[in-house]
Design a protein around this motif. Structure first.
Motif, PDB file in Angstrom:
ATOM      1  N   ALA A 203     -19.734  -7.570   0.442  1.00  0.00           N
ATOM      2  CA  ALA A 203     -19.876  -6.371  -0.694  1.00  0.00           C
ATOM      3  C   ALA A 203     -18.819  -5.505  -0.702  1.00  0.00           C
ATOM      4  O   ALA A 203     -18.337  -5.180  -1.566  1.00  0.00           O
ATOM      5  CB  ALA A 203     -21.301  -5.409  -0.626  1.00  0.00           C
ATOM      6  N   ASP A 204     -18.259  -5.204   0.713  1.00  0.00           N
ATOM      7  CA  ASP A 204     -16.911  -4.434   0.564  1.00  0.00           C
ATOM      8  C   ASP A 204     -15.685  -5.156   0.507  1.00  0.00           C
ATOM      9  O   ASP A 204     -14.628  -4.742   0.621  1.00  0.00           O
ATOM     10  CB  ASP A 204     -17.126  -3.390   2.001  1.00  0.00           C
ATOM     11  N   GLY A 205     -15.947  -6.490   0.173  1.00  0.00           N
ATOM     12  CA  GLY A 205     -14.563  -7.277  -0.085  1.00  0.00           C
ATOM     13  C   GLY A 205     -14.212  -8.195   1.225  1.00  0.00           C
ATOM     14  O   GLY A 205     -13.151  -8.868   1.179  1.00  0.00           O
ATOM     15  N   SER A 206     -14.532  -7.701   2.178  1.00  0.00           N
ATOM     16  CA  SER A 206     -14.215  -8.495   3.482  1.00  0.00           C
ATOM     17  C   SER A 206     -14.628  -9.800   3.650  1.00  0.00           C
ATOM     18  O   SER A 206     -15.795 -10.129   3.030  1.00  0.00           O
ATOM     19  CB  SER A 206     -14.751  -7.655   4.783  1.00  0.00           C
TER      20      SER A 206
END
Length: 133
Positions: A34-37
């Motif tokens: 969700a955080d793009g990682s």
């Protein structure tokens, strides 16, 4: 499949360089959080490997990379892949001797058939830094 050369050669070589247990973490892709990682995904399989220090020809393969790293040559009777962006495969890790070793170069692939399955492979691996706790 016919004659398994890895098994035959392994029995002869085991007297000089005994095989050791390892875990192959074969890359199966990744997932975006969700955080793009990005989190890589692996399937773990126990394997037997033969580990040797790299020889002059193996070092020539990585000479141009200017690596300051601990390298080993590993023979394994399993499909193991170095990173290939074109084929979108690889990133496999072998876990042995208390460390994770990234497969950085495929040197030899014996008896690969059209499905990509190998009788055995010779790969160059690079010791990875331990994960921070």
């Amino acid at each position: 499949m016919g004659l398994n050369l890895f098994t035959l050669a392994g029995a002869l070589c085991a007297q000089a360089v005994p095989p050791q247990a390892a875990v192959l973490h074969a890359s199966t892709g990744s997932t975006v959080n969700a955080d793009g990682s990005v989190t890589p995904l692996y399937t773990a399989t126990p394997v037997q490997i033969v580990v040797q220090p790299p020889g002059p020809q193996d070092l020539q393969l990585v000479e141009g990379l200017g690596q300051q790293a601990e390298l080993r040559v590993v023979y394994v009777n399993a499909p193991v892949h170095a990173l290939s962006r074109a084929l979108q495969t690889g990133g496999d890790i072998l876990e042995f001797s208390g460390s994770d070793w990234l497969v950085t170069r495929s040197v030899e692939d014996w008896a690969a058939d059209t499905s990509g399955e190998s009788e055995w492979v010779k790969v160059v691996v690079t010791r990875q830094l331990p994960a921070s706790a």
